[in-house]
Scaffold this active site. Sequence first.
Site, PDB file in Angstrom:
ATOM      1  N   ASP A 208       0.832  -1.208   0.000  1.00 32.59           N
ATOM      2  CA  ASP A 208       0.000   0.000   0.000  1.00 32.59           C
ATOM      3  C   ASP A 208       0.870   1.263   0.000  1.00 32.59           C
ATOM      4  O   ASP A 208       1.857   1.340   0.729  1.00 32.59           O
ATOM      5  CB  ASP A 208      -0.876  -0.024   1.264  1.00 32.59           C
ATOM      6  CG  ASP A 208      -1.939   1.052   1.261  1.00 32.59           C
ATOM      7  OD1 ASP A 208      -2.814   1.003   0.397  1.00 32.59           O
ATOM      8  OD2 ASP A 208      -1.892   1.946   2.129  1.00 32.59           O
ATOM      9  N   GLU A 263      14.460 -15.540   0.240  1.00 28.61           N
ATOM     10  CA  GLU A 263      14.809 -16.681   1.102  1.00 28.61           C
ATOM     11  C   GLU A 263      13.775 -17.793   0.967  1.00 28.61           C
ATOM     12  O   GLU A 263      13.979 -18.899   1.436  1.00 28.61           O
ATOM     13  CB  GLU A 263      14.849 -16.239   2.573  1.00 28.61           C
ATOM     14  CG  GLU A 263      16.054 -15.412   2.937  1.00 28.61           C
ATOM     15  CD  GLU A 263      15.943 -14.887   4.368  1.00 28.61           C
ATOM     16  OE1 GLU A 263      15.296 -15.545   5.220  1.00 28.61           O
ATOM     17  OE2 GLU A 263      16.482 -13.799   4.621  1.00 28.61           O
TER      18      GLU A 263
HETATM   19  C1  NOJ Z   1      -4.368   3.024  -0.926  1.00 29.63           C
HETATM   20  C2  NOJ Z   1      -5.523   2.113  -0.692  1.00 29.63           C
HETATM   21  O1  NOJ Z   1      -5.808   1.413  -1.870  1.00 29.63           O
HETATM   22  C3  NOJ Z   1      -6.659   2.973  -0.217  1.00 29.63           C
HETATM   23  O2  NOJ Z   1      -7.865   2.259  -0.147  1.00 29.63           O
HETATM   24  C4  NOJ Z   1      -6.297   3.567   1.111  1.00 29.63           C
HETATM   25  O3  NOJ Z   1      -7.295   4.484   1.504  1.00 29.63           O
HETATM   26  C5  NOJ Z   1      -4.967   4.312   1.044  1.00 29.63           C
HETATM   27  N1  NOJ Z   1      -3.969   3.589   0.320  1.00 29.63           N
HETATM   28  C6  NOJ Z   1      -4.422   4.560   2.428  1.00 29.63           C
HETATM   29  O4  NOJ Z   1      -3.990   3.365   3.007  1.00 29.63           O
END
Ligand code: NOJ
Length: 558
Positions: A208, A263
């Site tokens: 993310d 790994e």
């Molecule tokens: C990207 C994620 O896809 C989204 O849903 C989220 O709100 C933001 N990152 C923050 O984590």
Amino acid sequence: MKDHNWWRQAAVYQIYPRSFADSNGDGLGDIRGITGKVSYLKSLGIDAVWLSPFYPSALADGGYDVDDYRNVDPKLGTLEDFDEMTAALHDAGIKLIVDIVPNHSSNRHKWFKEALASPKGSAARDRYIFRDGLGENGELPPSDWVSVFGGPTWERITEPDGSPGQWYFHIFAKEQPDFNWDNLEVRADFLKTLRFWSDRGVDGFRIDVAHALTKDLEGALPTRAELEAKGADAEGFLDGSHPYWDRNEVHEIYAQWRKLFNEYNPPRTAVAEAWVHTDRRPRYASPEGLGQAFNFDLLQADFDAAQFRTIITKNLAEAAASGASSTWVFSNHDVVRHATRYGLTAATPAGEGEIMAGLAGKEWLLDGGRREDVNAELGLRRARAASLLMFALPGSAYLYQGEELGLQEVGNEIPDSERQDPAFYRNKGVEIGRDGCRVPLPWTTEGSSFGFGDGGAHLPQPEWFAAYAADSQAGIHGSTLELYRAALRLRRELQAVEELEWIETGNPKVLHFNRPGGWQSITNFGDTPVDLPPGVVLVSSAPLEHGKLPGNSTVWVR
Ligand code: NOJ
């Protein structure tokens, strides 16, 4: 010998767990719900599941506010349920990718609570980003920056002694404090988390906001206007000098992660969610780094032959140069579903005029998401054509739950009082947020919450969901579900070398390419039927008309 390259041309299905299937009737999808649908996933023909966050969370941001990275939300099940699900997927020949959220935790994470209870300058505060405020008494935020969901990026705390205190930094909601990635404990803890899930049999990770982890927030900070004057947007600067987006140092972290991934046998895979300048994307996808990065270019494009061709050519070249394979995606849990985007036109509902998919449907959300502005039939027809084209491309295809049903976005039918997205609350009256693509799936035309579970749905499902239910499409020739099944089956059989050769058609509205040793794909972006090359028709997104490919459709021929 295990297949180390399984990810290169995989079809990956994204599950947003709280909206997929609810096994215990509490209105919230759960892990056992997923296990119960493994045969559905197998019959769909996907290679892997990408599971959005399932960790304990107060859901300030749909689970992207994580309380504990090495556990399952008790509302979704237990670690044993998780292991059972993983085993069931593996038995069905399906790999599992989980979401890792390293930029920020939730404000309920034990480390953040400890930081709030500890004094300024303490080791506990150093795991996050705390700064003194400006102004005589520190009453002003350290900068005037705006968070992704609206409102300031800084939140003031109350010190343990009750006095007004320091400010902490959060790119997203205030319930999502950013970690300090210069802190070695933070680094070590994420290695532990990656190992925890890898040891449990997880095959890969989706990272993310991979481009936000490292920051330069020391000293006097530039103002928003200064950053904008330098050309800043959410993608950062081309030289990596933006204070928090896409800094060059972030790749040191991924080089370390890569060593850990390698790994394992097969090595664990990773895909970066990095909304960066396309020229800087290959760094995230390098084999010494995460190995693959999302390419959101098609998702942001209009349904337009020239745009598609440019994007495909550029991304294949980029992927080849970085050693990765390309990724393709039209829908996910953050954007308006593509069956709806492609039905948004300047002259709706007739479907005439310019198509406005460009910003992934954002204009429509800003405009209140009015259903009367959507030509759903045209949108679905184009979405099916686009998806079939995507499945013919070399590289991996990422699908979002419900797109195989042709599901439309839910717009203004969700009452304000039932909205969940922080983008709606932090940006009051400006945008309606992302809940419309997160409404629980319709599995059956009848029954409680259309088969999602026995106890209703945590976001309201409109009546028209019945028309998209999985049970009404299974076995029905021409349904979107059967189109996806057929295309994914054929894709597995036919996929060979990761190459594509364009065939010139002389028609600017038609894209035609050959997959060497495999098959040809032809998409008609226009409205007038076009002739097909000789060969056997394998699958088409719409019925042929007198042997011709009608407008807004794709066909595969061998
Ligand atoms: C990207 C994620 O896809 C989204 O849903 C989220 O709100 C933001 N990152 C923050 O984590």
